[in-house]
Design an enzyme around this catalytic site. Structure first.
Site, PDB file in Angstrom:
ATOM      1  N   LYS A 117       0.495  -1.242   0.169  1.00 25.09           N
ATOM      2  CA  LYS A 117       0.350  -0.295   0.137  1.00 25.09           C
ATOM      3  C   LYS A 117       0.846   1.193   0.317  1.00 25.09           C
ATOM      4  O   LYS A 117       0.628   2.357  -0.665  1.00 25.09           O
ATOM      5  CB  LYS A 117      -0.747  -0.433   1.063  1.00 25.09           C
ATOM      6  CG  LYS A 117      -1.845  -1.242   0.562  1.00 25.09           C
ATOM      7  CD  LYS A 117      -2.792  -1.037   2.339  1.00 25.09           C
ATOM      8  CE  LYS A 117      -3.850  -1.970   2.447  1.00 25.09           C
ATOM      9  NZ  LYS A 117      -4.116  -2.879   1.886  1.00 25.09           N
ATOM     10  N   LYS A 159      -2.520   0.484   9.022  1.00 27.32           N
ATOM     11  CA  LYS A 159      -2.474  -0.600   7.792  1.00 27.32           C
ATOM     12  C   LYS A 159      -2.216  -1.186   7.857  1.00 27.32           C
ATOM     13  O   LYS A 159      -0.229  -0.385   8.013  1.00 27.32           O
ATOM     14  CB  LYS A 159      -3.502  -0.057   6.479  1.00 27.32           C
ATOM     15  CG  LYS A 159      -4.939   0.920   7.341  1.00 27.32           C
ATOM     16  CD  LYS A 159      -5.301   2.014   6.012  1.00 27.32           C
ATOM     17  CE  LYS A 159      -5.528   0.386   4.847  1.00 27.32           C
ATOM     18  NZ  LYS A 159      -6.192   2.150   3.749  1.00 27.32           N
ATOM     19  N   GLY A 165      -8.792  -7.326   3.605  1.00 24.42           N
ATOM     20  CA  GLY A 165      -9.904  -8.193   4.206  1.00 24.42           C
ATOM     21  C   GLY A 165     -10.299  -7.329   5.320  1.00 24.42           C
ATOM     22  O   GLY A 165     -10.383  -8.308   6.541  1.00 24.42           O
ATOM     23  N   GLY A 166      -9.443  -6.800   5.490  1.00 23.00           N
ATOM     24  CA  GLY A 166      -9.928  -6.111   7.672  1.00 23.00           C
ATOM     25  C   GLY A 166      -7.995  -6.394   7.914  1.00 23.00           C
ATOM     26  O   GLY A 166      -8.280  -5.546   9.584  1.00 23.00           O
ATOM     27  N   HIS A 209     -16.291   4.598   1.776  1.00 23.14           N
ATOM     28  CA  HIS A 209     -15.557   3.058   0.741  1.00 23.14           C
ATOM     29  C   HIS A 209     -16.513   3.072  -1.062  1.00 23.14           C
ATOM     30  O   HIS A 209     -17.324   2.660  -0.411  1.00 23.14           O
ATOM     31  CB  HIS A 209     -15.700   1.787   1.229  1.00 23.14           C
ATOM     32  CG  HIS A 209     -14.722   1.325   1.051  1.00 23.14           C
ATOM     33  ND1 HIS A 209     -13.854  -0.323   1.626  1.00 23.14           N
ATOM     34  CD2 HIS A 209     -13.848   0.986  -0.545  1.00 23.14           C
ATOM     35  CE1 HIS A 209     -13.598  -0.783   0.300  1.00 23.14           C
ATOM     36  NE2 HIS A 209     -13.560  -0.328  -0.741  1.00 23.14           N
ATOM     37  N   HIS A 235     -13.946  -3.952   9.502  1.00 21.18           N
ATOM     38  CA  HIS A 235     -13.782  -3.397   7.928  1.00 21.18           C
ATOM     39  C   HIS A 235     -13.921  -4.328   7.175  1.00 21.18           C
ATOM     40  O   HIS A 235     -13.295  -4.621   5.659  1.00 21.18           O
ATOM     41  CB  HIS A 235     -11.936  -3.202   7.887  1.00 21.18           C
ATOM     42  CG  HIS A 235     -11.457  -2.399   8.990  1.00 21.18           C
ATOM     43  ND1 HIS A 235     -11.964  -0.542   9.040  1.00 21.18           N
ATOM     44  CD2 HIS A 235     -11.303  -2.634   9.959  1.00 21.18           C
ATOM     45  CE1 HIS A 235     -11.525  -0.225  10.479  1.00 21.18           C
ATOM     46  NE2 HIS A 235     -10.677  -1.097  10.962  1.00 21.18           N
ATOM     47  N   GLU A 275      -9.999   1.274  -4.963  1.00 21.06           N
ATOM     48  CA  GLU A 275     -11.297   1.620  -4.259  1.00 21.06           C
ATOM     49  C   GLU A 275     -10.366   3.042  -3.091  1.00 21.06           C
ATOM     50  O   GLU A 275      -9.309   3.447  -3.508  1.00 21.06           O
ATOM     51  CB  GLU A 275     -10.969   0.327  -2.780  1.00 21.06           C
ATOM     52  CG  GLU A 275     -11.156  -0.651  -3.213  1.00 21.06           C
ATOM     53  CD  GLU A 275     -11.633  -1.937  -2.308  1.00 21.06           C
ATOM     54  OE1 GLU A 275     -10.360  -1.484  -1.127  1.00 21.06           O
ATOM     55  OE2 GLU A 275     -11.263  -2.680  -2.301  1.00 21.06           O
ATOM     56  N   ARG A 297      -7.358  -8.028  -8.983  1.00 22.44           N
ATOM     57  CA  ARG A 297      -8.147  -9.320  -9.089  1.00 22.44           C
ATOM     58  C   ARG A 297      -9.304  -9.009  -9.714  1.00 22.44           C
ATOM     59  O   ARG A 297      -9.809  -7.847  -9.448  1.00 22.44           O
ATOM     60  CB  ARG A 297      -7.413  -9.773  -7.997  1.00 22.44           C
ATOM     61  CG  ARG A 297      -8.589 -10.035  -6.695  1.00 22.44           C
ATOM     62  CD  ARG A 297      -8.205 -10.685  -5.710  1.00 22.44           C
ATOM     63  NE  ARG A 297      -8.247  -9.644  -4.301  1.00 22.44           N
ATOM     64  CZ  ARG A 297      -9.622  -9.306  -3.980  1.00 22.44           C
ATOM     65  NH1 ARG A 297     -10.441  -9.806  -4.522  1.00 22.44           N
ATOM     66  NH2 ARG A 297      -9.517  -8.588  -2.266  1.00 22.44           N
TER      67      ARG A 297
END
Length: 644
Positions: A117, A159, A165-166, A209, A235, A275, A297
């Site tokens: 990220k 993060k 997936g949180g 989101h 999340h 996102e 993906r």
């Protein structure tokens, strides 16, 4: 076009890919673990190959070399990764291509560019895509990160840089909580991704989101509009929709263009999702969104995009991977109506959404919805994999019409054999704020008490369960009689903590008089359908002593022997048990240790998540019966408490 492909996945997404491949005349090869030999995706495929030596993902679906060998031995020309597992593993992509096969997805370099990220955000800044204020550097010193958080300003999000997936994500609202939150996030990130590094971001107030579906051919890209995924719990997405409520044409164009720039900056090929985190405090506006991450993906929620555009994204994936051009230009992609997707899981809402297992004795979906599922009635929800049962997807000409259809579809969905989040989904679909389009990522947390309230159980529901328990739903003319008059029968049922005693007097083959805890109910059968007070009795499924009444999204009863109701000692708070099969990740309790109610005594890892096991009362640890690394079954005693 390919003539045969291998799907390197399982469950719902493997079945979804096979459906499109079959429509294109492409043969499919499934791979499966020892736990999935009888799975739906194995039955659907033209061929199936056992991989690995055990049910754990590391021993099966993550074994890239075996998957590639299976593709070559069966003559498959391409590998579709689905989502999860190896879908975003660039080393796997390299190995697939080195074996002379086609990877149905982006290049390894594109996956690497977006895989971390922090690096992805730096790349997006260069491409002119707005990013959230934060620290995305390589310095992982805890004190330094705490300083960065203070400079950014609380609240902040920690993060995992390799997250998804949180997992490895923590919200921190005050400086004194930062150190503990960072340690927790790092531990979870190390377990989930093998990488404990974290980044720090500003937490957006009333965040939404919103993500944009993109599709590229390696050079140019298009977008297929946005999805709103703001309804989240811890999340993780619960209900998704397309398009986003309140979206303006100006903001849609700005977000779409930013997403296309992101995709083209890395030469993206295939389906992907960009996102964004959006500030929803003052409506949607073009300067109020920031890049969060790119999923390289197909997304779990891709069906809502398919329903509002009429595009089969898997079809596009296969065509572009086979060398065809993008099927549509940007101005040719329609946006029609509104769609919702609800994720139906085997999980116990009353126990904090604890993932559940069980054998599905009954499973039925209404015709008014599209149900993407990887399981059938008779299949078992395994502790080894994600406990998703299905995605329930609907489309309507407007948001209100689609939401009404979603509520009806959830009400008509029937599941027996395991606990589910179906009632929670139904309550969420009926929530007034959600219905008004006033959504943000905090909605579920704010409304959680109302959303998890147990549905009302009426005397009619109890009578329906009792009727099934006594086998009186399909009576003949002479059933239930003696020579002297109607025969009275009784049955004892358990519903939660309540015992229900129901007595019936069968007065005719189409007439039953019930006494349920003192309530009098007259059931009559008209044209083969049982009615109570003129209203249809709900459908019922019976599996052994387990009875499910399909009202209130599924009400569970157990037929019990009134002579065998001695209470077990379990439940008095003395024994901490494993709530499901799993791996004991850590044990904090020690014999002789004093503990308080709510203290964390151990961590159990199951279904890709960590679950803290807490003390149910104050006491002293009498005995620790499990060690770190133990694989335990559901109900296994782990820790014994005694009075202080």
């Amino acid at each position: 076009m390919f003539t045969k492909i291998l799907i390197a996945n399982r469950g719902e997404i493997a079945c979804r890919v096979m459906e499109t491949a079959r429509a294109l005349g492409v043969q499919t090869v499934a791979v499966y673990s020892t736990a999935d030999a009888a799975a739906k995706h194995v039955a659907m495929a033209d061929e199936a190959v056992l991989i690995g030596t055990g049910p754990a993902p590391a021993d099966s679906y993550l074994m890239g070399d075996e998957i590639i060998a299976a593709a070559k031995s069966t003559g498959a020309q391409a590998i579709h990764p689905g989502y999860g597992f190896l879908s975003e593993n660039p080393e796997f992509v390299d190995a697939v291509e080195a074996a002379g096969l086609t990877f149905v997805g982006p290049s390894a370099s594109a996956i690497r560019a977006m895989g971390l990220k922090d690096a992805a955000k730096a790349l997006m800044e260069e491409a002119g895509v707005p990013v959230v204020p934060g620290y995305h550097g390589t310095n992982q010193d805890a004190d330094f990160l705490a300083e960065q958080a203070s400079e950014i300003g609380y609240p902040v999000l920690i993060k995992a840089v390799a997250g998804g997936g949180g997992k490895g994500m923590r919200l921190v609202e005050a400086a004194e909580d930062f150190a503990d939150a960072l340690a927790s996030a790092r531990g979870e990130a190390q377990t989930a991704f093998g990488n404990p590094d974290c980044l720090i971001e500003k937490y957006i107030q009333k965040p939404r989101h919103i993500e944009v579906q993109v599709f590229g051919d390696g050079t140019r890209a298009v977008h297929l509009y946005e999805r709103d995924c703001s309804l989240q719990r811890r999340h993780q997405k619960v209900i998704e929709e397309a398009p986003a409520p309140g979206m303006t044409e100006e903001m849609r164009a700005a977000m779409g263009n930013a997403a296309v720039r992101a995709a083209e900056a890395i030469g993206y090929k295939g389906a992907g999702t960009v996102e964004f985190i959006v500030d929803g405090s003052n409506g949607l506006r073009p300067d109020g969104f920031w890049f969060m991450e790119m999923n390289t993906r197909l997304q779990v929620e891709h069906p809502v995009t398919e329903l509002v555009t009429g595009v089969d994204l898997v079809d596009w994936q296969l065509r572009v991977a086979a060398g065809e051009a993008l099927p549509m230009a940007q101005d040719q992609i329609p946006l029609i109506g509104h769609a919702f997707e609800a994720r139906l899981y085997a999980e116990d809402v009353s126990k904090g959404f604890l993932p559940a297992t069980g054998t599905l004795s009954h499973l039925s979906f209404p015709v008014l919805a599209r149900a993407d599922s990887g399981v059938r009635a008779g299949d078992t929800i395994s502790p080894w994999y994600d406990p998703m049962i299905a995605k329930v997807i609907v489309h309507g000409p407007s948001r209100a019409a689609a939401l009404s259809r979603l509520s009806a579809a959830l009400d008509q969905t029937q599941v027996a054999g395991t606990v589910t989040n179906l009632a929670f989904l139904g309550a969420l679909a009926a929530d007034p704020a959600f219905a008004a389009g006033d959504v943000d990522t905090g909605l579920i947390a704010r409304e959680i008490d109302a959303l998890v309230a147990a549905p009302e159980v009426t005397s009619v529901h109890k009578a329906a369960a009792a009727q099934a328990a006594l086998g009186l739903a399909q009576t003949e003319w002479d059933s239930g009689f003696t020579l002297w008059g109607p025969l009275r029968q009784s049955v004892t049922l358990a519903h939660g903590e309540e015992d229900v005693i129901a007595t019936v007097e069968v007065r005719a083959d189409d007439l039953q008089h019930w006494d349920v805890g003192g309530a009098q109910i007259v059931c009559t059968r008209v044209n083969g359908q049982w009615l109570a007070d003129g209203k249809r009795l709900p459908d019922v499924a019976l599996a052994g002593d387990a009875i499910t009444v399909f009202a209130g999204y599924g009400l569970s009863f157990t037929r019990i022997d009134p002579l065998d109701q001695a209470s077990a000692a379990a439940g008095d708070g003395n024994v901490i048990e494993a709530p499901m099969p799993g791996l004991v990740k850590a044990v904090f309790a020690r014999a002789g240790q004093e503990v308080k109610e709510g203290d964390r005594l151990a961590i159990l890892e199951a279904m890709k998540m960590e679950h803290s096991l807490l003390a149910a009362r104050d006491g002293v640890v009498a005995e620790v019966m499990a060690s770190e690394g133990d694989q335990v079954e559901a109900g296994a005693a782990l820790i014994q408490l005694e009075d202080a």
